[in-house]
Design an enzyme around this catalytic site. Sequence first.
Site, short mmCIF file in Angstrom:
data_model
loop_
_atom_site.label_atom_id
_atom_site.label_comp_id
_atom_site.label_asym_id
_atom_site.label_seq_id
_atom_site.Cartn_x
_atom_site.Cartn_y
_atom_site.Cartn_z
N SER A 1 64.80 53.84 26.27
CA SER A 1 65.17 55.14 26.84
C SER A 1 66.12 54.88 28.00
O SER A 1 67.12 54.19 27.84
CB SER A 1 63.91 55.89 27.25
OG SER A 1 64.21 57.20 27.63
N HIS B 1 66.69 57.00 23.15
CA HIS B 1 66.75 58.41 23.58
C HIS B 1 68.15 58.72 24.08
O HIS B 1 68.73 57.95 24.83
CB HIS B 1 65.78 58.65 24.75
CG HIS B 1 64.35 58.56 24.34
ND1 HIS B 1 63.34 58.41 25.25
CD2 HIS B 1 63.75 58.61 23.12
CE1 HIS B 1 62.17 58.38 24.61
NE2 HIS B 1 62.40 58.48 23.32
N ASP C 1 57.03 57.52 25.95
CA ASP C 1 57.21 57.41 24.51
C ASP C 1 57.03 55.94 24.10
O ASP C 1 57.34 55.03 24.86
CB ASP C 1 58.63 57.89 24.14
CG ASP C 1 58.76 58.17 22.64
OD1 ASP C 1 57.74 58.18 21.94
OD2 ASP C 1 59.90 58.38 22.19
#
Lengths: 278, 195
Positions: free
Chosen positions: B11, B38, B130
Site C-alpha cells: 500500500s 493499493h 489490509d
Amino acid sequence: MDKEHACDTVEKIEIQLFLEGVFRLYGYDFRDYASASMRRRILQLMEIEKVSTVSELQSMVLHHEKWMERLLMAVSVNVTAMFRDPPFYTSFREKVLPLLASLPLIRIWHVGCSTGEEVYSMAILLKEAGLYDKAKIYATDINEVVLNKAKNGIYPLSLMKEYTDNYIMAKCGGVFSQYYTADDKNAVFNEGMRKKIIWAQHNLVTDSSFNEFDVILCRNVMIYFNKSLQNKVHELLYGSLKANGILGLGTAETLRFTVFENRYKELDRKMKLFQKVM
Amino acid sequence: MNYGIVVAGASLGGLHALRTLLQGLPKDFPLPVAIVQHRGKDSGEPLSTYLQSCSALEIVEAEDKDKIVSGRVYVAPADYHLLIEDGWFSLSTEPQVRYSRPSIDILFESAAYAYGKKAIGVLLTGANQDGAAGLKKIKERGGLTIAQDPVTAECGVMPGSAIAARAVDRVLPLERISGFLREKATRAIPQGEKI
Ligand SMILES: C[S@@+](CC[C@H](N)C(=O)[O-])C[C@H]1O[C@@H](n2cnc3c(N)ncnc32)[C@H](O)[C@@H]1O
C-alpha cells in the site's frame, strides 16, 4: 488426506450440491460461475446468517423461498456507477456514435444493468449527440430488486459528486445536474431520460435472445462466469447482434479466451469495444 | 518444498518497495507472481508499465480469465479485485474491502484456497490493515508467509499488523525478500538437474 484438505473437499462438494439444488428447484443456474468469488460470497452469507456449513444454508434456501431472494442478492454483485471508466464513454462517443448516427432506429441492450447507472449514462451520451430520440434501450438483469431501483432512477445525492466527476472526465459537453432534480436526499432522473428505456428481468445463462441489436453492452457481468459459461454467453450475444454490431465489455475483460475472438474486430483495444465482422 | 505461486500486497510506499522486490527476481524466476498495490481508480500510466522498467520478468495487468503462467508478474488492474482460481485469474467489482479495491485480503485468501501450502504470501509497506487476515489464511493452510520488517518499511503499520496477528513466518528487511524468494522457489529442483 490432511485435515485442511479434507475440509476443502467437503466444502467443494457441498457448494456443488447446493448450486445443483438451487438450479433444480428455482431454475437459477450458478453452477458455472467462477468458483473463487462464488465461494467467497456463499461464505460471506453464511457468516452474516451465522450458519457454519454450506449444507445448513442449503437446507434454508431449499425449504424457504425467501432465502432464495437473500441468496440472489448475495451472489449477484451489483456494484456499479455512472460513467464508470470515463474513457470508455469518451471512446464510445468518438468511435461508436458516428457508426450509429445514420441508422433509422438504434437498438441497444444493456446486459446485467444492475441499478441502472450505466443505462442512464448511455442515455445522456445519446441525448448529447442528438441520437436519443431514435434510440430504443433495453436493460436487463437477473435480479429484480436492482431492476426496480433502476426503473425508479432515484439515487442518493451523496453519489452525485463522484458521478459528476466521472461525467466531466468522460468529456461530456453539458451540465450533469440538468438531467435530474434533487431534493435534500436524492437525485431523481428526469422522466425524459427514462422514457426510452425498457427494463426487464432476463437471465443470461438460461434465457434466450429476444431481439437483434446494434449495440450490446455486457460490462463486468461475465467476470463472474467460468470460461465455458463465458463461451456459451458469447454465443448468445453474438447471435443477438446485427451485422457490424458493437459489443462493449468491461475494461478488464477480453475475448481472447473465447471462440469468438476472430469474429469481432477491435474498435478500441483498451476500452474493450468490438465490432462484429462475420 | 515445491511452491506454486507468490502473492504480494503493498500500500503506502509500495511503488518503491515493489521495484526493489522485482529488481531482485531474475529472468528465470520459476513462479508466477500476483500483486495487489493499493492506488486510486485512474492512476493514468498503468502500474505494469511503471514496474516493467525495473524488472527482468514480463509484467502485465491481469485480465479476466488470464491463465497463470510461471515467470510472469500479474498486477491487479485499478478498481478490480483479483482472485485466484484453479490455474487462472478472475476479477470482481464487489464492494471495497477495508476501503480498498483491489483488496490484498481477497487476493491472499483466494491464493490460500487454490494453492494451499504451495502459496507464498508477501506483505510489504502500508498504512492500513489490509493483508493480515489473508496472510493468516495462507499460513493456516501451510503456505509460507513473509512480512517486510516494519523498521525498513516506509510505513510499518501493514506488515506490523500481520506480525501482531501471528500471520507471519519470516520477517525480512526489504532488500532480502527477493533473495529469500529465489532460494525458496528453486529449492525443489534437485542439485543434479541444475544447469
Ligand atoms: C457488477 S454488475 C455490472 C453493472 C454494470 N454493467 C457495470 O459495469 O457497472 C453485474 C450485474 O450482473 C448481473 N448478473 C449476474 N448474473 C447474471 C445473469 N446470469 N444474467 C443476467 N444478469 C446477471 C448481476 O445481478 C449484477 O447486477
